[in-house]
Design an enzyme around this catalytic site. Structure first.
Site, mmCIF file in Angstrom:
data_model
loop_
_atom_site.group_PDB
_atom_site.id
_atom_site.type_symbol
_atom_site.label_atom_id
_atom_site.label_comp_id
_atom_site.label_asym_id
_atom_site.label_seq_id
_atom_site.Cartn_x
_atom_site.Cartn_y
_atom_site.Cartn_z
ATOM 1 N N ASP A 222 0.896 -1.362 0.165
ATOM 2 C CA ASP A 222 0.094 0.177 -0.154
ATOM 3 C C ASP A 222 0.929 1.123 0.039
ATOM 4 O OD1 ASP A 222 -2.698 1.594 0.406
ATOM 5 O OD2 ASP A 222 -1.407 2.141 2.252
ATOM 6 N N GLU B 47 -1.986 -5.417 -3.620
ATOM 7 C CA GLU B 47 -0.989 -4.721 -2.831
ATOM 8 C C GLU B 47 0.074 -5.743 -2.110
ATOM 9 O OE1 GLU B 47 -3.498 -0.938 -1.492
ATOM 10 O OE2 GLU B 47 -3.746 -2.650 -0.204
#
Length: 249
Positions: free
Chosen positions: A66, A138
């Site tokens: 992220d 992610e």
């Protein structure tokens, strides 16, 4: 005397599940190798980990990815849109790295079939869930960062998200109607839309017409100077249709 069947350990279940799918197409789509151990971890959803003896799952890699994603996209937007104020590029970034933006990329690289899910999630079509697709994307970026460092991870992000970044300011502030439509359909637990398009006119002045349908029902039609613009216009119309027809399921 009957022989008691040996119980498969969590590690064995993990290996068997991982090896049941050819992951090379995923590696090819990402454009970068990932060591087996990291790839296994990145693809292990918590539902599979919990059902097989509390194995490690991909949530820590997701956390790392992220950050890699956010910084990579922010840096590119800053360099590419030099005349846009902070408020605009902030909104662009938020849309690009949203759950739906990530799930879009995951579907482009056919990520769903590679994810290791528990039986419960499999029964509920977990491989198609935006949240699971986004989180696993992610996690893969986190794995690439650990294996190769930030520069390679950033290059991977920019390659995968190039179209979203390049079209982020097409309407001033970013509005990806295809992503918005996916969001609205997911809220109603409807299947993802399908697009069909036709082209007319001479090669130097072509007009594209796109239709977007769900369950075989056309929700919107759009026209544009290229296929992508036509599909965005169709998705925009479909979002309006859903707003006007809240009972559509």
């Amino acid at each position: 005397m009957s022989r008691r069947k040996k119980r498969v350990t969590g590690e064995q279940a993990l290996r068997l599940e991982f090896e049941s799918v050819d992951h090379q197409p995923l590696i090819d789509a990402l454009g970068v190798d990932i060591p087996r151990e990291l790839l296994v971890l990145a693809l292990t959803h918590r539902s599979f980990a919990n059902e097989n003896g509390m194995l490690p799952n991909n949530e820590r890699l997701e956390f790392l990815g992220d950050s890699v994603l956010g910084l990579s996209v922010a840096g590119q937007l800053y360099q590419q849109y030099t005349s846009s104020p902070e408020s605009d590029i902030s909104k662009m970034r938020a849309s690009i790295v949203s759950r739906y933006g990530l799930a879009d990329i995951a579907r482009e690289i056919n990520l769903g079939q590679h994810i290791l899910l528990g039986k419960g999630e499999q029964l509920h079509d977990g491989r198609s869930k935006d949240s699971i697709l986004a989180d696993t994307t992610e996690a893969l970026l986190g794995a690439i960062y650990l294996a190769h460092g930030f520069e390679i991870a950033r290059d991977t992000v920019l390659r995968l998200f190039k179209h979203k970044i390049d079209t982020a300011s097409a309407t001033g502030l970013h509005q990806d109607w295809k992503t918005t439509l996916q969001e609205r359909l997911a809220e109603r637990n409807l299947e993802m839309p399908t697009y069909t398009s036709t082209v007319t006119g001479p090669e130097h002045e072509q007009t594209f017409t796109a239709e977007v349908a769900v369950h075989g029902t056309v929700l919107g039609t759009g026209v544009g100077t290229n296929k992508k613009l036509a599909e965005q216009a169709a998705a925009h119309k479909a979002v309006g249709f859903l707003q006007d027809n809240p009972a559509f399921v």
